[in-house]
Design an enzyme around this catalytic site. Structure first.
Site, PDB file in Angstrom:
ATOM      1  N   HIS A   1       1.004  -1.245  -0.090  1.00 18.53           N
ATOM      2  CA  HIS A   1      -0.287  -0.297   0.017  1.00 18.53           C
ATOM      3  C   HIS A   1       1.054   1.270   0.184  1.00 18.53           C
ATOM      4  CE1 HIS A   1       1.565   0.178   4.302  1.00 18.53           C
ATOM      5  NE2 HIS A   1       0.673  -0.938   4.538  1.00 18.53           N
TER       6      HIS A   1
ATOM      7  N   GLY B   1       1.980   2.872   1.919  1.00 24.86           N
ATOM      8  CA  GLY B   1       3.044   3.337   3.418  1.00 24.86           C
ATOM      9  C   GLY B   1       3.944   2.732   3.179  1.00 24.86           C
ATOM     10  N   HIS B   2       4.132   1.151   2.262  1.00 26.31           N
ATOM     11  CA  HIS B   2       5.712   0.499   1.252  1.00 26.31           C
ATOM     12  C   HIS B   2       5.950   1.473   0.909  1.00 26.31           C
ATOM     13  CE1 HIS B   2       2.223  -3.543   2.745  1.00 26.31           C
ATOM     14  NE2 HIS B   2       3.755  -3.072   3.548  1.00 26.31           N
TER      15      HIS B   2
ATOM     16  N   GLN C   1       7.300 -15.014  12.604  1.00 26.65           N
ATOM     17  CA  GLN C   1       6.815 -14.246  13.256  1.00 26.65           C
ATOM     18  C   GLN C   1       5.207 -14.078  13.139  1.00 26.65           C
ATOM     19  OE1 GLN C   1       8.083 -11.299  10.057  1.00 26.65           O
ATOM     20  NE2 GLN C   1       6.158 -10.123  10.752  1.00 26.65           N
TER      21      GLN C   1
ATOM     22  N   LYS D   1       5.566   3.259  11.872  1.00 23.70           N
ATOM     23  CA  LYS D   1       4.230   2.450  12.026  1.00 23.70           C
ATOM     24  C   LYS D   1       4.314   0.880  12.747  1.00 23.70           C
ATOM     25  CE  LYS D   1       0.167  -0.079  11.035  1.00 23.70           C
ATOM     26  NZ  LYS D   1       0.577  -0.811  11.095  1.00 23.70           N
ATOM     27  N   ASP D   2       5.724   0.174  12.899  1.00 27.03           N
ATOM     28  CA  ASP D   2       5.988  -0.789  13.515  1.00 27.03           C
ATOM     29  C   ASP D   2       7.043  -0.217  14.273  1.00 27.03           C
ATOM     30  OD1 ASP D   2       4.076  -3.283  11.699  1.00 27.03           O
ATOM     31  OD2 ASP D   2       5.276  -1.786  10.234  1.00 27.03           O
TER      32      ASP D   2
ATOM     33  N   GLN E   1       9.505  -2.334  15.920  1.00 21.81           N
ATOM     34  CA  GLN E   1      10.253  -3.304  14.985  1.00 21.81           C
ATOM     35  C   GLN E   1      11.418  -2.195  14.587  1.00 21.81           C
ATOM     36  OE1 GLN E   1       8.751  -5.829  12.015  1.00 21.81           O
ATOM     37  NE2 GLN E   1       9.071  -3.971  10.827  1.00 21.81           N
TER      38      GLN E   1
HETATM   39  P1  AMP Z   1       4.544  -5.534   6.710  1.00 20.22           P
HETATM   40  O1  AMP Z   1       4.245  -4.943   4.932  1.00 20.22           O
HETATM   41  O2  AMP Z   1       4.390  -4.588   7.238  1.00 20.22           O
HETATM   42  O3  AMP Z   1       6.271  -6.085   7.011  1.00 20.22           O
HETATM   43  O4  AMP Z   1       5.566  -4.012   6.435  1.00 20.22           O
HETATM   44  C1  AMP Z   1       6.966  -3.909   6.328  1.00 20.22           C
HETATM   45  C2  AMP Z   1       7.329  -2.363   6.255  1.00 20.22           C
HETATM   46  O5  AMP Z   1       6.618  -1.103   5.385  1.00 20.22           O
HETATM   47  C3  AMP Z   1       7.913  -1.891   7.683  1.00 20.22           C
HETATM   48  O6  AMP Z   1       9.031  -1.578   7.656  1.00 20.22           O
HETATM   49  C4  AMP Z   1       6.527  -0.885   7.903  1.00 20.22           C
HETATM   50  O7  AMP Z   1       7.083  -0.627   9.539  1.00 20.22           O
HETATM   51  C5  AMP Z   1       5.983   0.038   6.880  1.00 20.22           C
HETATM   52  N1  AMP Z   1       4.629   0.067   6.826  1.00 20.22           N
HETATM   53  C6  AMP Z   1       4.109  -0.436   7.136  1.00 20.22           C
HETATM   54  N2  AMP Z   1       3.092   0.242   6.874  1.00 20.22           N
HETATM   55  C7  AMP Z   1       3.419   2.048   6.952  1.00 20.22           C
HETATM   56  C8  AMP Z   1       2.400   3.170   7.123  1.00 20.22           C
HETATM   57  N3  AMP Z   1       1.433   3.296   6.735  1.00 20.22           N
HETATM   58  N4  AMP Z   1       3.876   4.047   7.191  1.00 20.22           N
HETATM   59  C9  AMP Z   1       5.066   3.493   6.791  1.00 20.22           C
HETATM   60  N5  AMP Z   1       5.759   2.600   7.088  1.00 20.22           N
HETATM   61  C10 AMP Z   1       4.628   1.625   6.502  1.00 20.22           C
END
Ligand code: AMP
Length: 283
Positions: free
Chosen positions: A34, A36-37, A61, A149-150, A153
């Site tokens: 999305h 964010g990614h 995880q 966001k995380d 982590q």
């Molecule tokens: P994930 O696919 O959920 O493991 O996320 C992959 C990366 O995208 C991680 O570093 C998350 O922190 C980052 N991420 C996920 N959602 C957001 C967001 N809304 N804003 C910024 N980074 C994000």
């Protein structure tokens, strides 16, 4: 853009990029991409000569009974987005490629993994740290991009990089939100319209804590209670609403210096998290 499933092939492609003198940026993801990614990926593309991402739903995880099986898998769309953003390399291994028979090495980041989400998802951060270290070993990026966001982590990965003397710069990136404030998450796909409306309570709860702080409230318990009340008013099941030290993630009693507020709550079958800085007013 090359999409690679094999560890050795990915390692070779990354090595080639480095040998050509390119700086290599890396964004680990579980797919379901999305905006964010996309913000992380855009930054990697902008700041580095070559950009790699991983798309891997990491089974280790997820706890028993969690959403590993139903986690959004949207590979075709993910690849289209990655291509449009200018990604050079996509690593998309299957589980057996990452965890071959006999796999038995794990990374434990002590203390930082104990509180917040770690308390509610035992083993989660061990799975995260292990897969990220392994991805770093394959890609060997100059820079790796993680979202705030995380937040837990991000702090934990920074610690692991420091503790294990890894040669990678960890870059933290701001949270991307929908216009109404909901933090983007792959798990938002689980929400129906009614649940999505109720999920806004996470952002509102953080906002209430910030307003209270701005008005002079320094007691963490009062800030936590205000955020929790906002979540519970919408019928969310709260895992935690906590004020913590921004680096150690230790619980705080008072906010006298920059701190972090983090919340986690269930909306229907979606467990959502959000967080924000808490900066006490000066003077
Ligand atoms: P994930 O696919 O959920 O493991 O996320 C992959 C990366 O995208 C991680 O570093 C998350 O922190 C980052 N991420 C996920 N959602 C957001 C967001 N809304 N804003 C910024 N980074 C994000």
């Amino acid at each position: 853009m090359r999409c690679i499933q094999d560890v050795r092939e990915m390692r070779e492609a990354c090595r080639t990029a480095r040998r050509e003198g390119k700086t290599l940026g890396f964004v680990p993801t579980m797919g379901g991409l999305h905006a964010g990614h996309a913000s992380l990926i855009e930054r990697a593309c902008r700041e580095c000569d070559a950009a790699a991402i991983s798309l891997f739903v990491n089974p280790t995880q997820f706890g028993p009974g969690e959403d590993y099986g139903s986690y959004p898998r949207t590979w075709e769309e993910d690849l289209r987005l990655a291509r449009s953003l200018g990604v050079d390399l996509v690593f998309h291994p299957d589980v057996a490629e990452m965890y071959p028979k006999g796999f038995s090495t794990h990374v434990e980041v002590e203390r930082l993994a104990a509180g917040l989400c770690g308390r509610h998802r035992p083993g989660h951060f061990r799975g995260v740290a292990t897969v990220v270290l392994k991805l770093f070993a394959v890609v060997r990026p100059h820079r790796a991009y993680f979202g705030e966001k995380d937040y837990q982590q991000l702090v934990l990965i920074r610690r692991m990089v420091e503790d294990l003397s890894l040669e990678v710069e960890v870059v933290g990136c701001p949270i991307v939100r929908d216009p109404d404030g909901l933090a983007l998450s792959s798990r938002n796909a689980y929400l129906n319209a009614e649940e999505r409306r109720r999920a806004l309570a996470l952002h509102r709860g953080l906002g209430r804590a910030r307003s209270l702080l701005a008005a002079g409230e320094r007691r963490a318990a009062a800030l936590e209670a205000a955020a929790r009340e906002e979540l519970e008013r919408e019928g969310l099941r709260v895992d935690y609403a906590s004020v913590v030290h921004p680096d150690t993630l230790e619980p705080l009693e008072r906010v006298e210096a920059p701190a972090r507020m983090a919340v986690a709550a269930w909306v229907g079958r979606a467990r959502l998290i959000d967080n924000c800085p808490l900066d006490p007013p000066q003077g």
